[in-house]
Scaffold this motif. Structure first.
Motif, mmCIF file in Angstrom:
data_model
loop_
_atom_site.group_PDB
_atom_site.id
_atom_site.type_symbol
_atom_site.label_atom_id
_atom_site.label_comp_id
_atom_site.label_asym_id
_atom_site.label_seq_id
_atom_site.Cartn_x
_atom_site.Cartn_y
_atom_site.Cartn_z
ATOM 1 N N CYS A 1 25.176 1.799 6.633
ATOM 2 C CA CYS A 1 25.049 2.960 5.764
ATOM 3 C C CYS A 1 25.349 2.558 4.331
ATOM 4 C CB CYS A 1 25.977 4.093 6.218
ATOM 5 S SG CYS A 1 27.741 3.690 6.122
ATOM 6 N N GLY A 2 25.082 3.475 3.411
ATOM 7 C CA GLY A 2 25.310 3.209 1.997
ATOM 8 C C GLY A 2 24.346 4.022 1.162
ATOM 9 N N SER B 1 20.824 0.392 -1.814
ATOM 10 C CA SER B 1 21.944 -0.543 -1.623
ATOM 11 C C SER B 1 21.551 -1.812 -0.867
ATOM 12 C CB SER B 1 23.099 0.154 -0.907
ATOM 13 O OG SER B 1 22.692 0.640 0.355
ATOM 14 N N LYS C 1 20.083 -1.737 2.398
ATOM 15 C CA LYS C 1 20.165 -1.548 3.859
ATOM 16 C C LYS C 1 18.846 -1.887 4.553
ATOM 17 C CE LYS C 1 20.963 2.884 3.485
ATOM 18 N NZ LYS C 1 20.759 3.058 2.038
ATOM 19 N N HIS D 1 21.840 7.752 7.765
ATOM 20 C CA HIS D 1 22.867 8.585 7.133
ATOM 21 C C HIS D 1 23.464 9.573 8.136
ATOM 22 C CE1 HIS D 1 22.168 7.094 3.125
ATOM 23 N NE2 HIS D 1 20.883 7.348 3.221
ATOM 24 N N PHE E 1 29.098 -0.879 5.565
ATOM 25 C CA PHE E 1 28.820 -0.121 4.345
ATOM 26 C C PHE E 1 28.321 -1.073 3.276
ATOM 27 C CE2 PHE E 1 30.351 1.411 0.139
ATOM 28 C CZ PHE E 1 29.523 2.514 0.036
ATOM 29 N N MET E 2 27.135 -0.767 2.713
ATOM 30 C CA MET E 2 26.522 -1.593 1.674
ATOM 31 C C MET E 2 26.447 -0.843 0.358
ATOM 32 S SD MET E 2 23.437 -3.643 3.629
ATOM 33 C CE MET E 2 23.210 -4.719 2.188
ATOM 34 N N ASP E 3 26.576 -1.583 -0.726
ATOM 35 C CA ASP E 3 26.404 -1.025 -2.069
ATOM 36 C C ASP E 3 25.964 -2.148 -2.998
ATOM 37 O OD1 ASP E 3 26.478 1.020 -4.016
ATOM 38 O OD2 ASP E 3 28.449 0.362 -4.697
ATOM 39 N N VAL F 1 30.146 -4.179 1.503
ATOM 40 C CA VAL F 1 31.442 -3.859 0.899
ATOM 41 C C VAL F 1 32.523 -3.744 1.973
ATOM 42 C CG1 VAL F 1 32.703 -2.147 -0.484
ATOM 43 C CG2 VAL F 1 30.306 -2.671 -1.017
ATOM 44 N N ARG G 1 34.997 2.489 -3.135
ATOM 45 C CA ARG G 1 33.567 2.844 -3.130
ATOM 46 C C ARG G 1 33.163 3.460 -1.795
ATOM 47 N NH1 ARG G 1 29.933 5.187 -3.667
ATOM 48 N NH2 ARG G 1 27.801 4.643 -4.250
ATOM 49 N N CYS G 2 33.669 2.928 -0.714
ATOM 50 C CA CYS G 2 33.366 3.481 0.607
ATOM 51 C C CYS G 2 34.004 4.855 0.770
ATOM 52 C CB CYS G 2 33.843 2.524 1.696
ATOM 53 S SG CYS G 2 33.313 2.993 3.350
ATOM 54 N N PHE H 1 31.863 7.329 -1.073
ATOM 55 C CA PHE H 1 30.610 7.574 -0.348
ATOM 56 C C PHE H 1 30.839 8.532 0.816
ATOM 57 C CE2 PHE H 1 27.766 6.387 3.199
ATOM 58 C CZ PHE H 1 26.542 6.652 2.614
#
Length: 250
Positions: A41-42, A46, A48, A202, A216-218, A223, A239-240, A243
């Motif tokens: 997710c992210g 990002s 994904k 999501h 979790f990606m950003d 991340v 950041r997570c 989100f």
């Protein structure tokens, strides 16, 4: 739950992917074990979808290494074979052939790619239509089905190639809200059967229900990686946390 000694089937090491000057993936590393259910997710953009598209070479990574079932992916015959033998993918859009019936959409791959007889391919197709709970739609054309039904056909089509790994790229994002759960239920059943899965979504309720590992990606980077019980209750990165506050019901 997954046992720690399960063998790694996908190994991603320091993988980067550029689109012009834009770095879609920035030295991403991730291992996926056989039977593991990974939810990625992210925020939008990002990386994904790019990540899972690199796993089956729909996108070619620029640096780093991806090893699938012991084969290092590249422009080789072995790469093509291991992807064809190992990976199935379900996209945001259903990508069904409109001029073919549901049954013919599903049998096409096994007949053309695997040399399976029409009779065996039809039996296999019906098996997977039963599994996604729409066997009665076999003779219809895609235009006669709802979006949720079409996506379930797409899942059955991917399963008919009998992959060991299933990749899902936001499979419910094109669906009306009332159709989302019927697709997620099919995916949850697959997860329960021990299928190795990487799912970009999501749908956090689904993630809580089926994931072994949350990623979790950003901005092209991973991340945070954690089991869902930790990820949703005590995420480490700011950041997570931000989100999750945005997408989880309060």
């Amino acid at each position: 739950m997954l046992r720690n000694e399960t063998a790694t089937i996908i190994s991603i090491r320091a993988v980067s992917k550029l689109f012009g000057a834009f770095k879609a993936l920035d030295e991403v590393s991730l291992d996926v074990r056989e039977g593991e259910r990974v939810v990625v997710c992210g925020p939008s953009g990002s990386g994904k979808s790019t990540l899972i598209r690199c796993v089956n070479r729909l996108e070619k990574h620029d640096s780093g290494e991806i090893v699938l079932d012991g084969v290092t992916l590249g422009d080789t015959r072995d790469s093509v074979k291991v992807i064809a033998d190992t990976v199935g993918m379900v996209f945001q859009q259903f990508n069904l052939f409109p001029h073919l019936t549901v049954l013919d959409n599903i049998t096409l791959g096994p007949v053309r790619s695997r040399g399976m007889s029409e009779t065996d391919a039809k039996a296999l197709a019906m098996h997977y239509l039963e599994r996604v709970k729409i066997p009665e739609q076999a003779g219809k054309y895609p235009r006669h089905l709802s979006g949720g039904q079409q996506q379930r056909v797409a899942i059955a089509r991917a399963l008919s190639m009998e992959p060991r790994v299933m990749l899902f790229d936001e499979p419910t994002s094109a669906l009306d809200p009332e159709m989302i759960n019927e697709v997620l239920d099919v995916m949850a059943e697959l997860a329960g059967s021990g299928m190795t899965m990487i799912c970009v979504t999501h749908e956090m309720g689904f993630a809580r229900r089926v994931a072994d590992t949350m990623v979790f990606m950003d901005k092209g980077k991973i991340v945070e990686t954690a089991p869902p019980d930790v990820f949703f209750t005590a995420p480490e990165s700011a950041r997570c946390q931000e989100f999750l506050q945005q997408i989880l019901p309060h």
